[in-house]
Enzyme design. Structure first.
Site, PDB file in Angstrom:
ATOM      1  N   SER A 168       0.860  -1.179   0.000  1.00  0.00           N
ATOM      2  CA  SER A 168       0.000   0.000   0.000  1.00  0.00           C
ATOM      3  C   SER A 168       0.898   1.231   0.000  1.00  0.00           C
ATOM      4  CB  SER A 168      -0.883  -0.032   1.246  1.00  0.00           C
ATOM      5  OG  SER A 168      -1.636   1.155   1.360  1.00  0.00           O
ATOM      6  N   LYS A 184      -0.925  -0.965  -4.545  1.00  0.00           N
ATOM      7  CA  LYS A 184      -2.143  -0.195  -4.231  1.00  0.00           C
ATOM      8  C   LYS A 184      -1.715   1.237  -3.962  1.00  0.00           C
ATOM      9  CE  LYS A 184      -4.668   0.035   0.156  1.00  0.00           C
ATOM     10  NZ  LYS A 184      -5.361  -0.806   1.164  1.00  0.00           N
ATOM     11  N   LYS A 199      -2.924   5.118  -2.730  1.00  0.00           N
ATOM     12  CA  LYS A 199      -3.957   5.880  -2.039  1.00  0.00           C
ATOM     13  C   LYS A 199      -4.365   7.043  -2.931  1.00  0.00           C
ATOM     14  CE  LYS A 199      -3.984   3.721   2.006  1.00  0.00           C
ATOM     15  NZ  LYS A 199      -5.193   3.165   2.618  1.00  0.00           N
ATOM     16  N   ASP A 254      -7.102   3.034  -3.396  1.00  0.00           N
ATOM     17  CA  ASP A 254      -7.842   3.067  -2.129  1.00  0.00           C
ATOM     18  C   ASP A 254      -8.170   4.516  -1.790  1.00  0.00           C
ATOM     19  OD1 ASP A 254      -8.926   2.734   0.369  1.00  0.00           O
ATOM     20  OD2 ASP A 254      -7.166   1.764   1.261  1.00  0.00           O
ATOM     21  N   ASN A 260     -10.180   5.498   0.820  1.00  0.00           N
ATOM     22  CA  ASN A 260     -10.458   5.715   2.247  1.00  0.00           C
ATOM     23  C   ASN A 260     -11.623   6.687   2.472  1.00  0.00           C
ATOM     24  OD1 ASN A 260      -7.099   5.055   2.790  1.00  0.00           O
ATOM     25  ND2 ASN A 260      -8.667   4.057   4.010  1.00  0.00           N
ATOM     26  N   GLU A 302     -11.058   0.695  -3.813  1.00  0.00           N
ATOM     27  CA  GLU A 302     -11.365   0.362  -2.420  1.00  0.00           C
ATOM     28  C   GLU A 302     -12.035   1.546  -1.728  1.00  0.00           C
ATOM     29  OE1 GLU A 302      -7.820  -1.042  -0.508  1.00  0.00           O
ATOM     30  OE2 GLU A 302      -8.697  -0.995   1.508  1.00  0.00           O
ATOM     31  N   ASP A 306     -13.785  -1.755   2.425  1.00  0.00           N
ATOM     32  CA  ASP A 306     -12.883  -1.909   3.575  1.00  0.00           C
ATOM     33  C   ASP A 306     -13.641  -1.398   4.808  1.00  0.00           C
ATOM     34  OD1 ASP A 306     -10.991  -1.490   5.581  1.00  0.00           O
ATOM     35  OD2 ASP A 306      -9.520  -0.500   4.330  1.00  0.00           O
ATOM     36  N   LYS A 314     -10.098  -7.279   7.283  1.00  0.00           N
ATOM     37  CA  LYS A 314      -9.128  -6.939   8.327  1.00  0.00           C
ATOM     38  C   LYS A 314      -9.698  -7.436   9.641  1.00  0.00           C
ATOM     39  CE  LYS A 314      -7.517  -2.566   6.298  1.00  0.00           C
ATOM     40  NZ  LYS A 314      -7.569  -1.095   6.432  1.00  0.00           N
ATOM     41  N   GLY A 360      -4.391  -4.489   5.735  1.00  0.00           N
ATOM     42  CA  GLY A 360      -3.399  -4.295   6.787  1.00  0.00           C
ATOM     43  C   GLY A 360      -3.647  -3.002   7.536  1.00  0.00           C
TER      44      GLY A 360
END
Ligand code: OSB
Ligand code: MG
Length: 377
Positions: free
Chosen positions: A144, A170, A172, A197, A199, A222, A247, A271, A299
């Protein structure tokens, strides 16, 4: 896929909790902000037959999740550890039920449960991977990569990880750092296995922008939307050709069932901390396998304790995509286990020794400890 065999009960004499602050090799930036130090809680379960280790993966601020380290410390010391200690003798599989009276606080519960599982399995001489039903002896390692200063710096960082052998990248993303960053990585490295990702940084209003990512042939996007946006994720998923992976939203097996029923996700990131423990994580894995949904192991910048546990989880057969299970050195110069996870041919080995199969380095543990409390019966 039930556990191969339940673990024998243990007698819990004490629970020791420590807050650790471990420096990161480089700052880690997501849409939430930048971390330079990993603040984490390490749990020790003390039994007459020896100790077990767990890790509470909260971060210092409640931005990825409503949980955060000082909050976890409070609920662990005042409620969770005393409740468990009152039981005196308990099987690892009983822990989540015993702690059911406390709502939420899943990362805190997961760390406590892992310490009890580890103590029980070490006493039996059985490995955690075997206990969970793992079938592989090593797992492919993805990395990541945090948001960098600019797309050129991102390309440099990704290039270094590819040189080390990571098999999946991956990156961000956040508004303003999405299409151009992804385009730069695609242009530099061609058809590497690549995913993004967000978030939770977008809303359904951004659907058109997110659809621009479709042209990059990503493995997945993600968590584009908020944790509780299950219906909006289902709506978005219909607009994108990129598979949506959840996630933050998958906080339990029940949430996973809802997400799959609604069509909110085509892929799940699992996770253990986020869902309340490794046993709940296995339940989600089993549900996804039954539904034909691929899963991968996420993770939380784990220390060698949680990293060993994640490798075991990711060795279950339904984990068909590479996880965020990098070598310890991707985050840490010094880990708290004697044999930190290393990258071998793009893979991380699944420990086979008793319990988690790693030994805690007492000097490193001590060096990073900033707070500690031992709770007894
Ligand atoms: O969203 O997957 C995430 C780290 C902290 C909190 C949330 C996330 C992450 C990562 C890093 O992406 C995964 C890792 O390598 O541990
Ligand atoms: Mg994520």
């Amino acid at each position: 896929m039930p556990l191969t065999r339940a673990a024998a009960p243990v007698t819990l004499d004490a629970v020791e909790l420590r807050v650790l602050q471990i420096p990161l090799v480089s700052p880690f930036t997501t849409s939430f902000g930048t971390e330079t130090v990993r603040e984490v809680i390490v749990v020790t379960a003390e039994t007459p037959d020896g100790r077990g280790w767990g890790e509470v993966v909260t971060q210092s601020e409640p931005s990825y999740s409503s949980e955060y380290t000082q909050g976890a410390w409070d609920v662990l010391t005042r409620f969770l550890a005393p409740t468990l200690l009152r039981r005196r003798t308990l099987a690892p599989e009983d822990v989540s039920g015993i702690l059911d009276g406390v709502v939420g606080h899943r990362m805190a519960k997961a760390g406590l449960e892992l310490a009890v599982i580890d103590a029980a399995l070490r006493a039996e001489g059985r490995g955690f991977a075997q206990y969970l039903g793992a079938e592989n002896d090593r797992v492919p390692s993805g990395v990541s990569v945090g948001i960098q200063r600019d797309p050129r710096a991102l390309v440099d960082a990704v290039g270094r990880y590819l040189d080390e052998g990571y098999v999946r990248i991956k990156i961000k993303i956040k508004p303003g750092r999405d299409v151009d960053d992804t385009a730069a990585v695609r242009a530099a490295f061609g058809g590497i296995p690549l995913q993004v990702d967000a978030n939770s940084a977008y809303t359904l209003q951004d659907a058109e922008l997110l659809a621009e990512l479709d042209r990059f042939d990503l493995l997945l996007i993600e968590q584009p939307l908020q944790e509780d946006d299950l219906v909006d994720h289902a709506t978005l998923a219909k607009r994108l050709s990129t598979p949506v992976c959840l996630d933050e939203s998958i906080v339990s097996d029940k949430a996973a069932a809802d997400a799959l029923a609604l069509g909110s996700a085509a892929i799940l990131n699992i996770k253990a901390g986020r869902v309340g423990g490794y046993l709940e994580a296995v339940a989600i894995h089993d549900r996804a396998v039954a539904a034909g949904i691929p899963v991968w192991c996420g993770g939380m910048l784990e220390t060698g304790i949680g990293r060993a546990a994640n490798a075991a989880l990711a060795a279950l057969p339904g984990f068909t995509l590479p996880g965020d299970i990098s070598a310890s050195a991707r985050f840490y110069d010094r880990d708290i286990v004697t044999e930190p996870a290393v990258l071998e041919d793009g893979h991380v080995r699944v420990p086979t020794g008793a319990g988690l199969g790693v030994e805690v380095d007492a000097a490193a543990l001590e060096a990073f400890t900033v707070r500690r409390e031992r709770i007894t019966r």
